[in-house]
Enzyme design. Structure first.
Site, PDB file in Angstrom:
ATOM      1  N   LYS A 141     -19.310   9.846   5.158  1.00 51.97           N
ATOM      2  CA  LYS A 141     -20.488   9.554   5.984  1.00 51.97           C
ATOM      3  C   LYS A 141     -20.384  10.218   7.356  1.00 51.97           C
ATOM      4  O   LYS A 141     -21.389  10.571   7.972  1.00 51.97           O
ATOM      5  CB  LYS A 141     -20.687   8.042   6.137  1.00 51.97           C
ATOM      6  CG  LYS A 141     -21.680   7.483   5.130  1.00 51.97           C
ATOM      7  CD  LYS A 141     -21.119   7.244   3.756  1.00 51.97           C
ATOM      8  CE  LYS A 141     -21.441   8.211   2.704  1.00 51.97           C
ATOM      9  NZ  LYS A 141     -20.796   7.922   1.406  1.00 51.97           N
ATOM     10  N   GLY A 164     -23.961  12.699  -9.516  1.00 54.75           N
ATOM     11  CA  GLY A 164     -23.887  11.293  -9.101  1.00 54.75           C
ATOM     12  C   GLY A 164     -23.860  11.244  -7.581  1.00 54.75           C
ATOM     13  O   GLY A 164     -24.084  12.266  -6.908  1.00 54.75           O
ATOM     14  N   GLY A 166      -6.514   0.810   4.227  1.00 55.84           N
ATOM     15  CA  GLY A 166      -7.959   1.061   4.178  1.00 55.84           C
ATOM     16  C   GLY A 166      -8.393   1.682   2.862  1.00 55.84           C
ATOM     17  O   GLY A 166      -9.585   1.760   2.570  1.00 55.84           O
ATOM     18  N   GLY A 167      -7.404   2.162   2.079  1.00 55.49           N
ATOM     19  CA  GLY A 167      -7.713   2.655   0.728  1.00 55.49           C
ATOM     20  C   GLY A 167      -8.578   3.900   0.722  1.00 55.49           C
ATOM     21  O   GLY A 167      -8.682   4.630   1.717  1.00 55.49           O
ATOM     22  N   GLU A 189       0.859  -1.196   0.000  1.00 55.56           N
ATOM     23  CA  GLU A 189       0.000   0.000   0.000  1.00 55.56           C
ATOM     24  C   GLU A 189       0.893   1.244   0.000  1.00 55.56           C
ATOM     25  O   GLU A 189       1.818   1.349   0.791  1.00 55.56           O
ATOM     26  CB  GLU A 189      -0.908  -0.006   1.231  1.00 55.56           C
ATOM     27  CG  GLU A 189      -1.726   1.251   1.435  1.00 55.56           C
ATOM     28  CD  GLU A 189      -2.618   1.620   0.261  1.00 55.56           C
ATOM     29  OE1 GLU A 189      -3.519   0.849  -0.073  1.00 55.56           O
ATOM     30  OE2 GLU A 189      -2.378   2.697  -0.357  1.00 55.56           O
ATOM     31  N   HIS A 231     -43.867  -4.004  13.689  1.00 57.17           N
ATOM     32  CA  HIS A 231     -44.607  -2.754  13.547  1.00 57.17           C
ATOM     33  C   HIS A 231     -44.379  -1.879  14.769  1.00 57.17           C
ATOM     34  O   HIS A 231     -44.403  -2.392  15.888  1.00 57.17           O
ATOM     35  CB  HIS A 231     -46.097  -3.045  13.412  1.00 57.17           C
ATOM     36  CG  HIS A 231     -46.943  -1.809  13.405  1.00 57.17           C
ATOM     37  ND1 HIS A 231     -47.051  -1.012  12.295  1.00 57.17           N
ATOM     38  CD2 HIS A 231     -47.678  -1.223  14.392  1.00 57.17           C
ATOM     39  CE1 HIS A 231     -47.844   0.022  12.584  1.00 57.17           C
ATOM     40  NE2 HIS A 231     -48.233  -0.093  13.844  1.00 57.17           N
ATOM     41  N   GLY A 273     -17.166  11.407 -11.592  1.00 53.59           N
ATOM     42  CA  GLY A 273     -16.813   9.994 -11.693  1.00 53.59           C
ATOM     43  C   GLY A 273     -15.349   9.752 -11.386  1.00 53.59           C
ATOM     44  O   GLY A 273     -14.581  10.681 -11.169  1.00 53.59           O
ATOM     45  N   ARG A 274     -15.005   8.475 -11.363  1.00 53.13           N
ATOM     46  CA  ARG A 274     -13.651   8.077 -11.000  1.00 53.13           C
ATOM     47  C   ARG A 274     -13.080   7.164 -12.075  1.00 53.13           C
ATOM     48  O   ARG A 274     -13.814   6.497 -12.790  1.00 53.13           O
ATOM     49  CB  ARG A 274     -13.665   7.392  -9.632  1.00 53.13           C
ATOM     50  CG  ARG A 274     -14.124   8.360  -8.535  1.00 53.13           C
ATOM     51  CD  ARG A 274     -14.204   7.686  -7.199  1.00 53.13           C
ATOM     52  NE  ARG A 274     -12.938   7.169  -6.743  1.00 53.13           N
ATOM     53  CZ  ARG A 274     -11.971   7.890  -6.181  1.00 53.13           C
ATOM     54  NH1 ARG A 274     -12.120   9.179  -6.012  1.00 53.13           N
ATOM     55  NH2 ARG A 274     -10.841   7.318  -5.791  1.00 53.13           N
ATOM     56  N   ASP A 304     -12.503  -1.459  -7.775  1.00 56.88           N
ATOM     57  CA  ASP A 304     -12.649  -0.344  -8.714  1.00 56.88           C
ATOM     58  C   ASP A 304     -11.743  -0.484  -9.930  1.00 56.88           C
ATOM     59  O   ASP A 304     -12.073   0.007 -11.015  1.00 56.88           O
ATOM     60  CB  ASP A 304     -12.296   0.986  -8.028  1.00 56.88           C
ATOM     61  CG  ASP A 304     -13.403   1.504  -7.122  1.00 56.88           C
ATOM     62  OD1 ASP A 304     -14.363   0.766  -6.872  1.00 56.88           O
ATOM     63  OD2 ASP A 304     -13.286   2.653  -6.652  1.00 56.88           O
TER      64      ASP A 304
END
Ligand SMILES: Cc1cc2nc3c(=O)[nH]c(=O)nc-3n(C[C@H](O)[C@H](O)[C@H](O)COP(=O)(O)OP(=O)(O)OC[C@H]3O[C@@H](n4cnc5c(N)ncnc54)[C@H](O)[C@@H]3O)c2cc1C
Length: 470
Positions: free
Chosen positions: A52, A187, A40-41, A35, A449, A275-276, A316
């Site tokens: 998030k 996107g 964790g990229g 890496e 419910h 986009g990537r 990816d």
């Protein structure tokens, strides 16, 4: 330094690479991961997790506003420290990246912090990183190599990052709030940032070339989302293509073209979210006969094997959709196929796509239009959340669940949800799809419910004309 011969060398420690490495270690392979950034990229460091974390701060703002508007709970003037919002997001990323290091140790996986290049079908060369000490080991020999190098940001030709022009990576660390922002691309990434900035009071303009938000998604979902953004006073320019950008005093002037006429958008900051692109170019692949597909994705078969038999690719860098859980799922599948404990194949139609703005969007499988394009006859069960007691009680009655059901077997082959907690709700349908469940199974499983998930049960019943609450 540890052994430099391995059963498997993984290039990249994102959700594809690190998960594949751990599963391979469980399957008794001797594994190394290379890496060049943080363990964790993109997902943990520059993608899913920090974004998030920011969105949860936006949600906190909205909850506080809603408290006085809807619940009669009086709160004073809302103030915030934007630096802290960003710092909290970075801390979440940092913590999870440390967690990946710990998991590598626990699973006896060697981590090489270096740049990797494939120099033979079974050999990976390591290059030291700028500012880091020289490496003791310069080459790794591997029975198999797994490419999990991920993707990088895409820019328009000639566009320079800096001075308020950002990709998502810069936006995740920018600790001052722009007064206005132009976001190019509607996107997932553009919309999540659009929601985030709007919640903190930035004037947001979203520019999208296609005629709908979330191009490729169900048109009804995209339109519902557009309306929700417009209601929040976000300016949404659909069918407008980016042309150029110029500095105009302290502001950027972004020229866009829509229906033949040019328009210019003034904003303090610009976020490019178009986009990537797969990071396949600098891995040395041409030397070992690994072929690429259109767009630079690596050509793989249904065992994730590239056109060089000892080299595999996932995540990816391999093929769309560019999603973390798809990368992890492929990583596990690839090493299990290598170990002979799983059959080749991977069901991309069971990979959910989620957008974490409010209202959330989640989809899996085929939309009604996709099914028609494939010549599959379908019936649709649709339930608005306003028909569900829980949605009304918690003040989130907007949105709906749409189930796409094959006419022939009543099997649920797709689902689109827009509304609160859509991204959690979709997992029920993903599991149902894996089990090839029909409307009878979804509709006759008694759901607790009051919950939002009752809408899935009702949508299954609606597909058969048997909905109770709508
Ligand atoms: C802002 C943002 C938000 C996102 N949110 C979500 C989300 O909510 N949900 C979701 O599913 N997806 C999300 N994504 C997409 C998700 O991050 C990616 O799909 C996922 O990270 C892909 O995983 P991967 O393992 O294929 O590659 P990556 O996570 O990109 O990891 C690849 C790693 O390989 C390393 N590498 C590359 N080349 C080399 C080399 N030559 N030598 C050594 N190391 C190398 C890179 O440094 C990187 O760390 C988001 C992306 C962004 C940018």
């Amino acid at each position: 330094m540890a052994n430099s011969r391995y059963d498997l060398v993984v290039i990249g420690s994102g959700p594809g690479g690190y998960v594949a490495a751990i599963r391979a270690s469980q399957l008794k392979m001797n594994v190394a991961v290379v890496e060049r950034d943080r363990p964790g990229g993109v997902c943990l460091n520059w993608g899913c997790i920090p974004s998030k974390a920011l969105l949860s701060s936006a949600e906190a703002m909205e909850t506080i506003r809603g408290a006085s508007r809807e619940h009669g709970i009086e709160v004073g003037e809302i103030r915030f420290d934007f630096k802290k919002v960003i710092a909290r997001s970075r801390a979440a990323a940092e913590k999870l990246s440390r967690g990946v290091r710990f998991l590598f140790k626990k699973n006896k996986i060697d981590l090489y912090e270096a740049n990797a290049e494939v120099i033979g079908p079974n050999t990976v060369a390591l290059q030291a990183l700028d500012g880091k000490p020289a490496l003791d080991v310069k080459r790794l020999e591997a029975e198999r190599i797994l490419l999990a190098a991920g993707s990088g940001e895409r820019l328009f030709p000639g566009m320079q990052i800096g001075d308020g022009v950002m990709t998502s990576k810069e936006a995740l660390v920018r600790d001052s709030l722009p007064a206005s922002i132009a976001i190019i691309g509607a996107g997932a990434i553009g919309l999540e940032f659009g929601y985030f900035y709007q919640a903190f009071g930035t004037k947001v303009t979203i520019i999208e070339l296609e005629n709908q938000m979330l191009p490729g998604f169900d048109a009804e979902i995209a339109e519902e989302l557009r309306r929700a953004f417009v209601k929040r006073e976000v300016i949404v320019l659909l069918g407008h293509g980016y042309k150029s950008m110029a500095r105009d005093g302290d502001m950027w002037s972004v020229t866009v073209d829509g229906a033949g006429a040019e328009k210019s958008v003034q904003a303090e900051a610009v976020l490019v979210a178009v986009g990537r692109a797969p990071l396949s170019a600098k891995l040395g692949l041409e030397k070992v006969g690994v072929e690429l597909e259109r767009g630079g994705f690596i050509k793989i078969d249904d065992s994730f094997r590239t056109t060089c038999p000892s080299i595999y690719a996932i995540g990816d860098v391999g093929r769309p959709p560019l999603l973390a859980h798809k990368a992890s799922g492929e990583g596990v599948a690839a090493v299990e196929i290598m170990a002979g404990v799983r059959q080749p194949g991977f069901d991309l139609l069971s990979i959910a796509g989620c957008i974490y703005c409010e209202p959330e969007v989640a989809t899996v499988g085929l939309s009604e239009a996709d099914a028609k394009a494939r010549g599959i006859e379908v019936k649709v069960g649709k339930i608005p959340f306003r028909a569900m007691g829980k949605a009304v009680a918690i003040g989130h009655p907007d949105g709906f669940v749409k189930l796409v059901v094959s006419k022939e077997y009543s099997e649920v082959i797709g689902c689109q949800i827009i509304g609160n907690h859509a991204t959690d709700l979709i997992s029920e349908v993903v599991l149902g799809k894996t089990l090839e469940a029909t409307t009878a199974e979804f509709g006759h499983t008694v759901h607790p419910h009051p919950t939002m998930s009752e809408a899935i049960m009702e949508a299954a019943l609606a597909a058969e004309g048997e909905a109770i609450n709508y």
